[in-house]
Design an enzyme around this catalytic site. Sequence first.
Site, short mmCIF file in Angstrom:
data_model
loop_
_atom_site.label_atom_id
_atom_site.label_comp_id
_atom_site.label_asym_id
_atom_site.label_seq_id
_atom_site.Cartn_x
_atom_site.Cartn_y
_atom_site.Cartn_z
N VAL A 19 4.33 -5.22 10.11
CA VAL A 19 4.63 -4.56 8.84
C VAL A 19 3.90 -3.24 8.84
CG1 VAL A 19 4.50 -4.71 6.33
CG2 VAL A 19 4.71 -6.81 7.68
N LYS A 72 -0.54 -11.06 6.99
CA LYS A 72 -0.32 -9.65 7.28
C LYS A 72 -1.70 -9.05 7.57
CE LYS A 72 1.54 -5.26 5.59
NZ LYS A 72 0.44 -4.35 5.34
N GLY A 78 -0.40 -5.02 11.15
CA GLY A 78 -0.20 -3.89 10.25
C GLY A 78 -0.84 -2.59 10.67
N SER A 135 3.98 1.31 7.72
CA SER A 135 4.61 2.45 7.06
C SER A 135 5.42 3.30 8.02
CB SER A 135 3.53 3.31 6.38
OG SER A 135 2.61 3.80 7.33
N SER A 193 -3.88 -6.11 8.49
CA SER A 193 -3.96 -4.64 8.52
C SER A 193 -5.41 -4.22 8.74
CB SER A 193 -3.41 -4.04 7.23
OG SER A 193 -2.03 -4.29 7.11
N ASP A 198 0.04 0.19 13.09
CA ASP A 198 1.21 0.53 13.89
C ASP A 198 0.85 1.07 15.28
OD1 ASP A 198 2.02 0.02 11.35
OD2 ASP A 198 3.14 1.86 11.06
N GLU A 199 -0.21 1.87 15.35
CA GLU A 199 -0.58 2.50 16.62
C GLU A 199 -1.22 1.52 17.60
OE1 GLU A 199 -3.88 3.56 13.60
OE2 GLU A 199 -1.70 3.19 13.63
N TYR A 253 -2.47 -11.04 2.67
CA TYR A 253 -2.46 -9.64 3.10
C TYR A 253 -3.91 -9.21 3.31
CZ TYR A 253 -1.36 -4.58 2.72
OH TYR A 253 -1.24 -3.22 2.93
N THR A 308 0.83 -1.21 0.00
CA THR A 308 0.00 0.00 0.00
C THR A 308 0.86 1.26 0.00
OG1 THR A 308 -1.71 -1.19 1.22
CG2 THR A 308 -1.84 1.22 1.21
#
Length: 314
Positions: free
Chosen positions: A210, A167, A193, A212, A169, A195-196, A137, A45
């Site tokens: 994984v 993965k 996926g 950004s 997300s 992050d926060e 994913y 992405t």
Amino acid sequence: MRLHSAERRRRLTSRLGEINFSVIGQYVDYLVEEQGVKNIFVNGTTGEGLSLSISERRRVAEEWVTKGRNKLDQIVIHVGALSLKESQELAQHAAEIGADGIAVIAPFFLKPWNKDVLINFLKEVAAAAPALPFYYYHIPALTGVKIRAEEVLGGIQEKIPTFQGLKFSDTDLLDFGQCVDQNRQRQFAFLFGVDEQLLSALVMGATGAVGSTYNYLGKKTNQMLEAFERKDFSSALNHQFCIQRFINFVVKLGFGVSQTKAIMTLVSGIPMGPPRLPLQKASREFTDNAEAKLRSLDFLSFNDLKDGNLGACS
């Protein structure tokens, strides 16, 4: 614990938005040396993989594998596409160039309507690279495919022998938790996926991540991982809250792939270039505000001071 950077391809600042392949080697060194990130997820992405032509995706993958050799631990290539034939071509190419694995999202125009249809699609892609580990994913917010990951994983290895992991997300921690809970006897990789929310996922059994933000907050996230692994949960929570302060701030400003590129340029010093249409370049106002917040949290200190610390968020 594996931390993966969601790859971001560099572009020349031309009107056509051509890919600048020449800085990928520099970017590999930055990830390893500055952020402590040694795994990469290519053409996903953040890398705008679905906005690239097949030939561009092949070339990007080749550059990452070549430049990452003997420096990166794992290079996983995302080969998902709307066309099964294109996805198979990319999977075969990933195997030929020596990638460490492939990942595939659900097709999102003519969508699979149930688990079996989705697995049949994934199976055909995986078969094009039978020696490579295969990852699903799961990113329903972008694909619009609402089939729960828990359902997809049920019996998947019997149909896809090379299936290695997921993965994930999505913010549905119930779904993620059940993916882990119902597959405890299997050696699946559960790569988170969002992050926060990573710390919450670690508690539930995530084996890696994984994302950004690891392109520019990898160092801080590694500190959180290290605290978690030594069972210093108070410190791990402080690190997660620190990361959340920045993400919460930029989300309120309007945050996406374009803004991520701007932050990456700011922190790494490597020009990311503009995104490809229909995305628009981040505004100067956003970049200035993001820089101020990064500095207030000492996230830029390792660029400014050789031995700078991250004390403001410790």
